[in-house]
Scaffold this active site. Structure first.
Site, PDB file in Angstrom:
ATOM      1  N   THR A 168     -32.311 -29.444  14.099  1.00 19.30           N
ATOM      2  CA  THR A 168     -32.170 -28.631  15.314  1.00 19.30           C
ATOM      3  C   THR A 168     -33.503 -28.564  16.043  1.00 19.30           C
ATOM      4  OG1 THR A 168     -30.442 -27.358  14.254  1.00 19.30           O
ATOM      5  CG2 THR A 168     -31.517 -26.329  16.156  1.00 19.30           C
TER       6      THR A 168
ATOM      7  N   GLN B 166     -55.726 -37.232  19.476  1.00 21.88           N
ATOM      8  CA  GLN B 166     -56.983 -36.685  20.008  1.00 21.88           C
ATOM      9  C   GLN B 166     -57.280 -37.177  21.414  1.00 21.88           C
ATOM     10  OE1 GLN B 166     -58.706 -34.290  18.787  1.00 21.88           O
ATOM     11  NE2 GLN B 166     -58.051 -34.181  16.649  1.00 21.88           N
TER      12      GLN B 166
ATOM     13  N   CYS C 160     -59.266 -31.333   9.322  1.00 21.76           N
ATOM     14  CA  CYS C 160     -58.005 -31.525   8.603  1.00 21.76           C
ATOM     15  C   CYS C 160     -58.259 -31.722   7.109  1.00 21.76           C
ATOM     16  CB  CYS C 160     -57.248 -32.738   9.155  1.00 21.76           C
ATOM     17  SG  CYS C 160     -56.657 -32.448  10.821  1.00 21.76           S
TER      18      CYS C 160
ATOM     19  N   GLY D   6     -48.422 -34.702  14.987  1.00 23.54           N
ATOM     20  CA  GLY D   6     -49.105 -35.977  14.772  1.00 23.54           C
ATOM     21  C   GLY D   6     -48.813 -36.604  13.421  1.00 23.54           C
ATOM     22  N   THR D   7     -48.773 -35.797  12.387  1.00 21.27           N
ATOM     23  CA  THR D   7     -48.539 -36.355  11.052  1.00 21.27           C
ATOM     24  C   THR D   7     -47.172 -37.013  11.003  1.00 21.27           C
ATOM     25  OG1 THR D   7     -49.964 -34.681  10.060  1.00 21.27           O
ATOM     26  CG2 THR D   7     -48.399 -35.778   8.591  1.00 21.27           C
TER      27      THR D   7
ATOM     28  N   ASN E 171     -60.986 -38.509  15.874  1.00 21.03           N
ATOM     29  CA  ASN E 171     -61.062 -37.054  15.792  1.00 21.03           C
ATOM     30  C   ASN E 171     -62.455 -36.549  15.457  1.00 21.03           C
ATOM     31  OD1 ASN E 171     -59.894 -38.542  13.556  1.00 21.03           O
ATOM     32  ND2 ASN E 171     -60.017 -36.659  12.378  1.00 21.03           N
TER      33      ASN E 171
HETATM   34  N1  PLP Z   1     -54.041 -37.848  14.048  1.00 19.21           N
HETATM   35  C1  PLP Z   1     -55.240 -37.379  14.410  1.00 19.21           C
HETATM   36  C2  PLP Z   1     -56.224 -38.324  15.037  1.00 19.21           C
HETATM   37  C3  PLP Z   1     -55.585 -36.047  14.196  1.00 19.21           C
HETATM   38  O1  PLP Z   1     -56.792 -35.616  14.540  1.00 19.21           O
HETATM   39  C4  PLP Z   1     -54.641 -35.194  13.584  1.00 19.21           C
HETATM   40  C5  PLP Z   1     -54.997 -33.797  13.276  1.00 19.21           C
HETATM   41  O2  PLP Z   1     -56.150 -33.442  13.209  1.00 19.21           O
HETATM   42  C6  PLP Z   1     -53.379 -35.715  13.240  1.00 19.21           C
HETATM   43  C7  PLP Z   1     -53.122 -37.040  13.487  1.00 19.21           C
HETATM   44  C8  PLP Z   1     -52.332 -34.861  12.628  1.00 19.21           C
HETATM   45  O3  PLP Z   1     -51.714 -34.075  13.621  1.00 19.21           O
HETATM   46  P1  PLP Z   1     -50.872 -32.780  13.254  1.00 19.21           P
HETATM   47  O4  PLP Z   1     -51.855 -31.713  12.936  1.00 19.21           O
HETATM   48  O5  PLP Z   1     -50.088 -32.463  14.488  1.00 19.21           O
HETATM   49  O6  PLP Z   1     -49.982 -33.129  12.128  1.00 19.21           O
END
Ligand code: PLP
Length: 430
Positions: free
Chosen positions: A233, A175, A366, A71-72, A147
């Site tokens: 990769t 989410q 997070c 996600g990031t 989230n």
């Molecule tokens: N976006 C949302 C809404 C999230 O809740 C999170 C992680 O909690 C992320 C992005 C980040 O995802 P990742 O942990 O795969 O980097």
């Protein structure tokens, strides 16, 4: 001691089927998907199959799926890959930090951002997105499911605004994945990000829908992997695991698993609300739909919701919702509830419940370690004390009635104990 994990929005365990699907790709079928020999071709075939599954999951073409690390990376790619100096960006004050901190970064390079605030119920009003538009707006990014509260945002209406005004639209659907049926065409987005570990897949793997023709610059350059959209990769076992998790998620949406989960969540919520001095953040539209708290995030401007809505959009707005507020719950992801407990320190409650075998989270996991109250709850207008005294319960899709019973036994005991020793509850706080 029995342990019940109710922190699925932080991460989820692999399902056994996911583990089994990934297993051969660590050792027997370890090839590099770019190699032309048999070992490479085995890996390539597995990736092609995974891509087809993700295309079904998103409802897009195979060529519109880009595998990445989660996600990031997806969130960062949308922002760094599309915005240039002088552009304007619209997002919300309740996004994940992967969006908010990326907006801070591009602000240093001359990108202005408007952070649209939610109503007190945690909903973003599409009319506020429309009002924030400028001639130089290039990108809108709004999350599908929050989230912390699970509140589902009106992405389809926002997608229509993006289409009508020719602005790119990214959805952070991390989410929402596995909880909501996806259809990127219906959502009207150009980009959408998901992460495997939030849906019973492996950590460090994700995918992005990139609509054909979207002029996005890759974040990573090097090899020509992923049609030159993401060098490196490919993580074949991770990608195979993500695809298996997506396949199982599609079944869960059809076979009643998610409906069952919503009922379990509702029973949990109703039980916890029996405790005096509690309430849900983002469940029902409150009677007072007035202005939420400040959302001074990052370096951009913030907007508070205003009454009224462009009727053409047919989107929820404060003024529309005011008439059906108490009978219409805000749409939420099936597994999440966020509850405040007056006269309790949220972190103390998390620890106390953990000692009794229950894993939940206060604010966003997070950000664990951060002592500031949740930016999401603050943006919804909670005061600091109530935001700090809020817990997120997020159920795994494998949650059982027995899990809920156990949590409903532990929570009242923990709250009673903490209130008994709390100077705030006793009225002796300075
Ligand atoms: N976006 C949302 C809404 C999230 O809740 C999170 C992680 O909690 C992320 C992005 C980040 O995802 P990742 O942990 O795969 O980097």
């Amino acid at each position: 001691m029995k342990r019940v994990y109710m922190d699925a929005n932080a991460t989820t365990p692999l399902l056994p089927e996911v583990m089994e699907a990934m297993r051969p790709y660590w050792m027997e079928c370890f090839g590099n998907a770019s190699s032309i020999h048999l070992d490479g071709q085995q890996a390539r075939t597995a990736m092609d199959r995974a891509r087809a599954t993700l295309a079904e999951f998103f409802n897009c073409h195979d060529a519109e799926v880009v595998f990445n690390s989660g996600g990031t990376e997806g969130d960062n790619t949308a922002i760094f890959g599309l915005l240039h100096p002088g552009d304007h960006f619209i997002t919300t004050s309740i996004e994940h930090s992967a969006i908010l901190r990326a907006a801070d970064r591009v602000a240093q390079h001359g990108v202005k951002t408007t952070f649209v605030a939610p109503s007190a119920s945690g909903l973003i009003d599409p009319a506020d997105i429309l009002r924030a538009l400028r001639p130089e707006t290039r990108l809108i990014s709004v999350m599908l499911a929050n989230n912390e509260t699970g509140v589902l945002q009106p992405v389809e209406e926002i997608g229509k605004i993006a289409a009508d005004t020719g602005v790119f639209f990214h959805i952070d659907a991390v989410q929402g994945a596995g909880k909501v049926r996806f259809d990127v065409r219906r959502f009207g987005c150009h980009l959408l990000s998901i992460s495997a570990h939030k849906m019973h897949g492996p950590k460090g793997t994700g995918a992005m829908f990139v609509r054909r023709g979207t002029p996005i610059e890759p974040l990573l350059v090097g090899g020509s992997h992923e049609r030159r959209q993401r060098a490196g990769t490919e993580n074949v076992p991770g990608i195979v695991g993500l695809a298996k998790a997506a396949e199982l998620a599609m079944h869960s949406l059809e076979d009643g698993t998610i409906d069952r989960l919503a009922k379990l969540r509702d029973r949990l919520e109703a039980g916890v609300l029996q405790i005096p001095g509690t309430g849900v953040n983002g469940a029902q539209l409150p009677n007072n739909l007035g202005a939420p708290g400040p959302s001074h995030l990052g370096t951009g401007e913030s907007m508070n919701p205003k009454d009224g809505c462009n009727p053409v959009l047919g989107a929820p707005s404060a003024s529309h919702l005011g008439t059906w507020e108490s009978t219409n719950p805000v749409p939420r992801a099936a597994n999440t509830t966020n509850i405040w407990f007056d006269h309790v320190e949220g972190e103390a409650l998390v620890i106390s419940m953990d000692l009794k075998g229950v894993a939940v989270s206060g604010g966003s996991a997070c950000h664990s370690g951060a002592t500031e109250p949740s930016h999401v709850l603050m943006a919804m207008g909670l005061d600091k004390a109530r935001a700090r005294a809020s817990l997120r319960f997020s159920l795994l899709k494998t949650a059982t009635e027995a899990d809920v019973d156990y949590v409903l036994k532990v929570v009242p005991e923990a709250v009673e104990h903490l209130r008994a020793i709390s100077p705030v509850a006793a009225g002796t706080a300075g």
